[in-house]
Structures are given as C-alpha cells and as structure tokens.
Motif scaffolding. Structure first.
Motif, mmCIF file in Angstrom:
data_model
loop_
_atom_site.group_PDB
_atom_site.id
_atom_site.type_symbol
_atom_site.label_atom_id
_atom_site.label_comp_id
_atom_site.label_asym_id
_atom_site.label_seq_id
_atom_site.Cartn_x
_atom_site.Cartn_y
_atom_site.Cartn_z
ATOM 1 N N LEU A 1 -7.361 -2.769 43.511
ATOM 2 C CA LEU A 1 -7.911 -1.674 44.322
ATOM 3 C C LEU A 1 -8.184 -2.145 45.743
ATOM 4 O O LEU A 1 -7.948 -1.424 46.704
ATOM 5 C CB LEU A 1 -9.193 -1.132 43.684
ATOM 6 N N TRP A 2 -8.714 -3.365 45.896
ATOM 7 C CA TRP A 2 -8.967 -3.894 47.232
ATOM 8 C C TRP A 2 -7.664 -4.005 48.016
ATOM 9 O O TRP A 2 -7.578 -3.558 49.157
ATOM 10 C CB TRP A 2 -9.659 -5.258 47.154
ATOM 11 N N THR B 1 -6.195 -0.459 48.819
ATOM 12 C CA THR B 1 -6.932 0.265 49.845
ATOM 13 C C THR B 1 -6.889 -0.456 51.192
ATOM 14 O O THR B 1 -6.949 0.194 52.236
ATOM 15 C CB THR B 1 -8.394 0.534 49.423
ATOM 16 N N THR C 1 -13.309 6.648 50.002
ATOM 17 C CA THR C 1 -12.700 5.901 48.900
ATOM 18 C C THR C 1 -12.093 4.600 49.397
ATOM 19 O O THR C 1 -12.308 3.537 48.802
ATOM 20 C CB THR C 1 -11.636 6.759 48.193
ATOM 21 N N HIS D 1 -13.632 0.439 48.642
ATOM 22 C CA HIS D 1 -12.890 -0.658 48.011
ATOM 23 C C HIS D 1 -12.506 -1.770 48.972
ATOM 24 O O HIS D 1 -12.269 -2.894 48.534
ATOM 25 C CB HIS D 1 -11.650 -0.100 47.302
ATOM 26 N N ASN E 1 -17.720 -4.272 45.877
ATOM 27 C CA ASN E 1 -17.562 -4.108 44.425
ATOM 28 C C ASN E 1 -17.628 -5.433 43.674
ATOM 29 O O ASN E 1 -18.399 -5.549 42.715
ATOM 30 C CB ASN E 1 -16.282 -3.339 44.104
#
Length: 179
Positions: A3-4, A7, A28, A32, A37
């Motif tokens: 996800l990092w 994004t 969103t 990320h 997170n």
C-alpha cells in the motif's frame, strides 16, 4: 508495504498532473504514504505488549488507528506548508487542495485545522470508550497511539529544524493540539 509503494506512486502521479486528485483520494494516498501505519502497528509492543489480533482488528480500534494517522498527517500538511510550497515542482497537500477549490490559502489552513480538531475530538471520545473495559495490552496500544500523536507534535516543536523558521515567533499553544 505494498500500500505504501502503490500510494507513493499515486502521489508522484498526482504531483505530475495539472489537476489535483480530490480530497477523498488525497486522504487515502496520504494515509498510506505517511509511514504512520507501520509505526502505529508497533505501538502496542512499546507499551504493554503485543495486543491480541482480535482486539487489533476490532472496528473501533481500526477507527482509532485511522484517527491517529489523520491527526498526524493533516497536522503535518499545515505545519509543512511554508517549507513545501517553496520546493521545486508541484506540491499538493490537504491545505492546497482545499485552497485550490476556490478558497484562499488561509481558508485551506482553517479548514484543515478544523478537520484535525474533529479527528482529535473523535479520537478522544472513542479512546475513552475502548479503554474503559480493555485488557492492559489494548490500553497500552491506545496509549501508544496517543504517544505517536504527541510525539509528532513534540518533534515539530523541539527537534526538527525543518519547520523552525516558520514557527520561530509563534507560541506553541497557539498551534499545537493535545490528545
């Protein structure tokens, strides 16, 4: 990590296009790309020990994690605005996206600050409910989230030189939040 990376790529594309993504898409992406997170996921270990997976994945606990992430990210969007606006290339954050919608830069700051305050209020109310009957490791996890929020604010105030010039004449109580 996926996800990092994904994004981060979206953020790069956002900076290369003439029009910014909308505020919801930005939120969103920001959530990320911040790095919060993985840090928040370890907040339990540093406090009272590993939280049970069933507690970690509870809806209310996941909501607390999202609030904590939003508080830090959106605070940073305000606090880094002066520095980042002078960087080469196109830069967009929550303040700039709000201002780009026909508002002034100050109105963008005010709107973002109101959103941060709302997140803080929601975090405080929900965290009180979560810890009321929680076992010690979950209470420690919630405390860890609070430490991350406060730690970010302390880093801005006392440690990083990145924002020092723009805050030199401002009293800390006028710009910082507490949880």
């Amino acid at each position: 990590m996926r996800l990092w990376a994904t994004t981060a790529g979206l953020q790069i594309l956002n900076h290369l296009t003439p029009e910014s993504v909308g505020i919801r898409q930005y939120e969103t992406i920001r959530r990320h790309t911040s790095g919060m997170n993985p840090c928040l996921a370890l907040a339990d270990v540093g406090n009272a020990g590993s939280v049970d997976p069933a507690d970690y994945w509870r809806r209310d606990v996941q909501t607390l994690l999202r609030h904590a992430n939003n508080i830090v990210c959106w605070s940073n969007d305000i606090q880094s605005l002066g520095v980042e606006a002078r960087q080469p290339g196109q830069f967009r954050n929550m303040v700039v996206i709000y201002a780009g919608g026909g508002k002034s830069l100050q109105e963008g700051v005010d709107r973002t600050r109101a959103r941060v305050q709302s997140e803080i209020d929601d975090f405080v109310a929900l965290s009180e409910k979560v810890v009321r009957d929680a076992e010690p490791r979950l209470r420690g996890f919630v405390e860890g989230m609070k430490y991350w929020i406060r730690g970010y604010q302390d880093w801005v105030l006392k440690d990083t030189q990145r924002y020092a010039a723009q805050f030199a004449a401002v009293d800390a109580d006028d710009r910082m939040y507490s949880v």
